[in-house]
Scaffold this active site. Structure first.
Site, PDB file in Angstrom:
ATOM      1  N   GLY A 107      33.612  31.761  30.729  1.00  0.00           N
ATOM      2  CA  GLY A 107      31.858  32.532  31.801  1.00  0.00           C
ATOM      3  C   GLY A 107      31.891  33.570  32.573  1.00  0.00           C
ATOM      4  O   GLY A 107      32.341  34.717  30.869  1.00  0.00           O
ATOM      5  N   CYS A 108      30.609  33.521  32.594  1.00  0.00           N
ATOM      6  CA  CYS A 108      30.292  35.343  32.636  1.00  0.00           C
ATOM      7  C   CYS A 108      31.442  36.613  32.984  1.00  0.00           C
ATOM      8  O   CYS A 108      32.832  35.823  33.656  1.00  0.00           O
ATOM      9  CB  CYS A 108      29.997  35.424  33.854  1.00  0.00           C
TER      10      CYS A 108
END
Length: 266
Positions: A107-108
């Site tokens: 993810g981020c």
């Protein structure tokens, strides 16, 4: 006293005014530049009922539509075969003597990097883009969803002080590996889950770890396990973003062993 007789003629499509005085007769067109200019002095300036403020622009979220985020938008970067061949090459960077590399996509990359920074035995972290088809991509390129890059954290660690299995345990704990191309509100192919190995030993450990973790989750794991490809270091403002203060200026600790909750966007 002079008397003025004013008549208004409506025979013309451009309403005109005919004014007769005892001295002169003049015809003024309502559309004449001089007449409009004189009227403009008395017109009130338009006002908005809302305050005129600028909307802050997030450095991490450029404007894009949902199709681009899901990878179905226009292929703006249009990677060619030469660019793809370079981008798909192995990561030819060399870790420090006695150190090893590992690459993770979860993810981020802001919060993921901070989590790895806190691990004893991790000596360096960098965030960047990998597994894509475009040579030297920018963050905006990656966010179009057309370059196939993943947001990754490249971890350099000392195997005497930190095992690869320790890094894998942290990887699974930091994200949901059952959601395809999404982590929470972050949607797009760049947010996919991935373990990118540098050695056969890392590949084997990653596969065994996935099988073990699958037994404790209810849905199929979609994490990809692939050889590490060329690593493109992200723009400087992304590096150690949360340690620098993040979006709101509150620095988060990188101390080894720190268990403070990670605020993923600052």
């Amino acid at each position: 006293m002079l008397k003025t007789l004013a008549t208004i003629s409506t025979t013309s499509p451009l309403l005109s005014t005919t004014t007769t005085t005892s001295a002169t007769t003049a015809k003024l067109s309502l559309s004449s530049p001089s007449f409009l200019l004189s009227l403009s002095k008395f017109r009130p300036k338009p006002t908005s009922p809302f305050p005129q403020t600028r909307r802050p622009i997030s450095l991490h979220r450029p404007t894009m539509n949902i199709l681009n985020r899901l990878g179905f938008g226009p292929k703006t970067p249009d990677p060619n075969s030469e660019s793809a061949a370079i981008a798909q090459g192995p990561d030819d960077d060399v870790p420090a003597p006695g150190q090893q590399f590992a690459q993770f996509g979860a993810g981020c990359f802001w919060g993921v990097e901070l989590a790895f920074q806190r691990v004893p035995g991790v000596t360096k972290t960098e965030v960047g883009y990998s597994q894509g088809l475009l040579h030297n991509p920018s963050y905006e390129d990656v966010c179009t969803g057309t370059t196939s890059h993943s947001e990754v954290v490249r971890v350099q660690y000392d195997p005497k002080d930190c095992s690869f299995e320790t890094l894998l345990d942290l990887f699974w704990s930091r994200h949901d590996p059952t959601t395809l191309n999404r982590q929470g509100g972050d949607v797009g192919t760049q947010y996919r889950s991935g373990i990118y190995f540098y050695t056969p030993e890392q590949e084997q450990a990653a596969k065994e770890s996935l099988e073990k973790h699958q037994k404790v989750v209810n849905r199929p794991i979609v994490t990809e396990i692939l050889p590490a490809k060329k690593f493109y270091r992200a723009e400087e403002y992304h590096q150690q973003y949360l340690a620098k203060g993040g979006r709101f200026g509150f620095r988060q600790s990188t101390e080894k062993g720190c268990n403070d909750p990670i605020r993923c966007y600052g």
